[in-house]
Design an enzyme around this catalytic site. Structure first.
Site, PDB file in Angstrom:
ATOM      1  N   CYS A   1      -7.109   2.610  12.925  1.00 28.20           N
ATOM      2  CA  CYS A   1      -6.469   1.859  14.002  1.00 28.20           C
ATOM      3  C   CYS A   1      -7.135   0.499  14.165  1.00 28.20           C
ATOM      4  O   CYS A   1      -8.364   0.406  14.220  1.00 28.20           O
ATOM      5  CB  CYS A   1      -6.566   2.628  15.324  1.00 28.20           C
ATOM      6  SG  CYS A   1      -5.879   1.708  16.705  1.00 28.20           S
TER       7      CYS A   1
ATOM      8  N   HIS B   1     -15.024   2.012  -1.333  1.00 31.01           N
ATOM      9  CA  HIS B   1     -13.979   1.061  -0.924  1.00 31.01           C
ATOM     10  C   HIS B   1     -12.879   1.708  -0.100  1.00 31.01           C
ATOM     11  O   HIS B   1     -11.803   1.125   0.077  1.00 31.01           O
ATOM     12  CB  HIS B   1     -13.396   0.364  -2.168  1.00 31.01           C
ATOM     13  CG  HIS B   1     -14.402  -0.475  -2.890  1.00 31.01           C
ATOM     14  ND1 HIS B   1     -14.232  -0.907  -4.189  1.00 31.01           N
ATOM     15  CD2 HIS B   1     -15.610  -0.956  -2.502  1.00 31.01           C
ATOM     16  CE1 HIS B   1     -15.283  -1.622  -4.558  1.00 31.01           C
ATOM     17  NE2 HIS B   1     -16.133  -1.664  -3.572  1.00 31.01           N
TER      18      HIS B   1
ATOM     19  N   CYS C   1      -1.322   4.112  15.638  1.00 31.77           N
ATOM     20  CA  CYS C   1      -2.356   5.061  16.056  1.00 31.77           C
ATOM     21  C   CYS C   1      -1.790   5.995  17.114  1.00 31.77           C
ATOM     22  O   CYS C   1      -1.272   5.542  18.141  1.00 31.77           O
ATOM     23  CB  CYS C   1      -3.543   4.280  16.617  1.00 31.77           C
ATOM     24  SG  CYS C   1      -4.830   5.318  17.321  1.00 31.77           S
TER      25      CYS C   1
ATOM     26  N   ARG D   1       1.634   1.696  -3.617  1.00 32.95           N
ATOM     27  CA  ARG D   1       0.479   2.224  -4.345  1.00 32.95           C
ATOM     28  C   ARG D   1       0.277   3.706  -4.031  1.00 32.95           C
ATOM     29  O   ARG D   1      -0.043   4.504  -4.922  1.00 32.95           O
ATOM     30  CB  ARG D   1      -0.791   1.435  -3.996  1.00 32.95           C
ATOM     31  CG  ARG D   1      -0.798   0.037  -4.603  1.00 32.95           C
ATOM     32  CD  ARG D   1      -2.082  -0.693  -4.330  1.00 32.95           C
ATOM     33  NE  ARG D   1      -3.230  -0.025  -4.928  1.00 32.95           N
ATOM     34  CZ  ARG D   1      -4.495  -0.328  -4.588  1.00 32.95           C
ATOM     35  NH1 ARG D   1      -4.730  -1.260  -3.678  1.00 32.95           N
ATOM     36  NH2 ARG D   1      -5.504   0.296  -5.155  1.00 32.95           N
TER      37      ARG D   1
ATOM     38  N   TYR E   1       0.827  -1.211   0.000  1.00 28.66           N
ATOM     39  CA  TYR E   1       0.000   0.000   0.000  1.00 28.66           C
ATOM     40  C   TYR E   1       0.860   1.258   0.000  1.00 28.66           C
ATOM     41  O   TYR E   1       0.486   2.279  -0.568  1.00 28.66           O
ATOM     42  CB  TYR E   1      -0.996  -0.037   1.169  1.00 28.66           C
ATOM     43  CG  TYR E   1      -2.208  -0.880   0.833  1.00 28.66           C
ATOM     44  CD1 TYR E   1      -2.288  -2.208   1.240  1.00 28.66           C
ATOM     45  CD2 TYR E   1      -3.232  -0.363   0.061  1.00 28.66           C
ATOM     46  CE1 TYR E   1      -3.368  -2.991   0.887  1.00 28.66           C
ATOM     47  CE2 TYR E   1      -4.319  -1.142  -0.302  1.00 28.66           C
ATOM     48  CZ  TYR E   1      -4.389  -2.461   0.117  1.00 28.66           C
ATOM     49  OH  TYR E   1      -5.459  -3.237  -0.269  1.00 28.66           O
TER      50      TYR E   1
HETATM   51  N1  APR Z   1     -11.414   4.183 -20.096  1.00 23.08           N
HETATM   52  C1  APR Z   1     -12.544   3.473 -19.813  1.00 23.08           C
HETATM   53  N2  APR Z   1     -12.523   2.204 -19.296  1.00 23.08           N
HETATM   54  C2  APR Z   1     -11.307   1.654 -19.093  1.00 23.08           C
HETATM   55  C3  APR Z   1     -10.085   2.326 -19.406  1.00 23.08           C
HETATM   56  C4  APR Z   1     -10.182   3.655 -19.934  1.00 23.08           C
HETATM   57  N3  APR Z   1      -9.106   4.367 -20.240  1.00 23.08           N
HETATM   58  N4  APR Z   1      -9.043   1.490 -19.106  1.00 23.08           N
HETATM   59  C5  APR Z   1      -9.592   0.350 -18.606  1.00 23.08           C
HETATM   60  N5  APR Z   1     -10.952   0.442 -18.609  1.00 23.08           N
HETATM   61  C6  APR Z   1     -11.922  -0.533 -18.114  1.00 23.08           C
HETATM   62  C7  APR Z   1     -11.545  -1.989 -18.299  1.00 23.08           C
HETATM   63  O1  APR Z   1     -12.008  -2.477 -19.543  1.00 23.08           O
HETATM   64  C8  APR Z   1     -12.277  -2.649 -17.135  1.00 23.08           C
HETATM   65  O2  APR Z   1     -13.607  -2.987 -17.507  1.00 23.08           O
HETATM   66  O3  APR Z   1     -11.993  -0.343 -16.723  1.00 23.08           O
HETATM   67  C9  APR Z   1     -12.330  -1.559 -16.072  1.00 23.08           C
HETATM   68  C10 APR Z   1     -11.387  -1.755 -14.890  1.00 23.08           C
HETATM   69  O4  APR Z   1     -11.806  -2.900 -14.222  1.00 23.08           O
HETATM   70  P1  APR Z   1     -11.035  -3.425 -12.908  1.00 23.08           P
HETATM   71  O5  APR Z   1      -9.597  -3.365 -13.139  1.00 23.08           O
HETATM   72  O6  APR Z   1     -11.674  -4.721 -12.562  1.00 23.08           O
HETATM   73  O7  APR Z   1     -11.375  -2.316 -11.804  1.00 23.08           O
HETATM   74  P2  APR Z   1     -12.736  -2.064 -10.994  1.00 23.08           P
HETATM   75  O8  APR Z   1     -13.917  -2.447 -11.789  1.00 23.08           O
HETATM   76  O9  APR Z   1     -12.681  -0.693 -10.481  1.00 23.08           O
HETATM   77  O10 APR Z   1     -12.560  -3.094  -9.772  1.00 23.08           O
HETATM   78  C11 APR Z   1     -13.545  -3.118  -8.785  1.00 23.08           C
HETATM   79  O11 APR Z   1     -12.256  -4.622  -7.437  1.00 23.08           O
HETATM   80  O12 APR Z   1     -10.108  -5.103  -6.951  1.00 23.08           O
HETATM   81  C12 APR Z   1     -11.260  -4.602  -6.422  1.00 23.08           C
HETATM   82  O13 APR Z   1     -11.687  -3.049  -4.681  1.00 23.08           O
HETATM   83  C13 APR Z   1     -11.099  -3.171  -5.939  1.00 23.08           C
HETATM   84  O14 APR Z   1     -12.473  -1.230  -6.389  1.00 23.08           O
HETATM   85  C14 APR Z   1     -11.902  -2.373  -6.961  1.00 23.08           C
HETATM   86  C15 APR Z   1     -12.939  -3.372  -7.423  1.00 23.08           C
END
Ligand code: APR
Length: 259
Positions: free
Chosen positions: A138, A130, A162, A78, A75
């Site tokens: 904490c 999320h 904390c 990130r 993290y």
């Molecule tokens: N513009 C539009 N869509 C896009 C782009 C872009 N430039 N780049 C990628 N995408 C799309 C991909 O095709 C995919 O459908 O964005 C989506 C990203 O999907 P994920 O990586 O699965 O992310 P997300 O849907 O936010 O994940 C949901 O999963 O891992 C957990 O808690 C985490 O909040 C997250 C949750």
């Protein structure tokens, strides 16, 4: 979507703009894809975090109990990556729409804080389903605090603690197997039920309950508009599906009629 969209896309954009223009309430659900053009890695796309790392090693309460140092190290990385990133044209267009026309609310799955950075008025601040990379919690007293600091994960004793009770801190993020904050989720569900349009941007729509918000709007008679570079489980039921990068499509969708 290229700078000069084809006929089908132009028609789709016009249809979506009409739906948004007529809507008193619009709820926007965003995922990692909206921040991809800002340089934030997505989760499941190519080069996505879950392609490189095992979620069960890094984003579960069990992983944290097993090795908090490893989880914090990740993290911390990130946090550093996201601190180099700025909101893109999609974040800005949504913040502008929330500021200039009432009834637009942003609900995000993202923990990168880019919607909040783009917000210039309180109503443009997103509901963060999320959690946030820039908040810690904490594990003993449950206290929460804003935290943009550098994480020193050299040893367990150097990890964030904390200030109130000395307990070990954890990222204030909803991990797999954990429930969302009830009040935040209830507010998001209410927004989705009351919206004539749910604009879904950049999510793979596979993680619930967030992915269920679009269905709530549809069940209450509203329309779903999807912006994504690829198909998702929502594509088949959306009133309009626009294939293209968020930072190009979203400003088109929300541009004032004159432009
Ligand atoms: N513009 C539009 N869509 C896009 C782009 C872009 N430039 N780049 C990628 N995408 C799309 C991909 O095709 C995919 O459908 O964005 C989506 C990203 O999907 P994920 O990586 O699965 O992310 P997300 O849907 O936010 O994940 C949901 O999963 O891992 C957990 O808690 C985490 O909040 C997250 C949750």
């Amino acid at each position: 979507m290229s700078a000069t969209p084809d006929r089908a896309t132009r028609a789709g954009v016009e249809h979506a703009r009409a739906l948004i223009g007529d809507a008193r309430q619009v709820v926007v659900l965003t995922g990692a894809g909206i921040s991809a053009e800002s340089g934030v890695p997505t989760f499941r796309g190519s080069g996505g975090l879950w392609k490189e790392y095992r979620a069960e090693d890094l984003a579960t309460p069990q992983a944290f109990a097993r090795d908090p140092r490893l989880v914090w190290e990740w993290y911390g990385w990130r946090r550093r990556v996201v601190q180099q990133c700025l909101p893109n044209a999609a974040h800005v267009a949504l913040a502008t729409a929330a500021r200039e026309r009432g009834g637009v609310r942003i609900v995000t799955q993202n923990v990168d804080g880019l919607h909040a950075t783009a917000a210039t008025v309180p109503q443009a601040l997103p509901l963060e389903l999320h959690g946030s990379l820039f908040r810690s919690r904490c594990t003993r007293c449950g206290g929460r605090w804003d935290d943009r600091g550098e994480v020193n994960a050299a040893t367990r004793d150097t990890l964030p603690m904390c200030a109130a009770c000395g307990g070990l801190a954890r990222p204030d993020i909803v991990w797999f197997g954990e429930s969302l904050d009830e009040a935040t989720l209830a507010q998001a569900m209410q927004l989705a039920a009351g919206a004539a349009v749910c604009l879904v941007v950049g999510t793979s729509a596979v993680v619930y309950p967030a992915a269920g918000l679009a269905e709530v709007t549809r069940r209450h008679g509203g329309s779903v508009i999807e912006v994504n570079v690829a198909d998702t489980p929502l594509s088949g039921t959306a009133a309009v599906t626009l294939r293209g990068p968020a930072a190009v499509v979203v400003p088109h969708l929300l541009a004032p009629a004159s432009e």
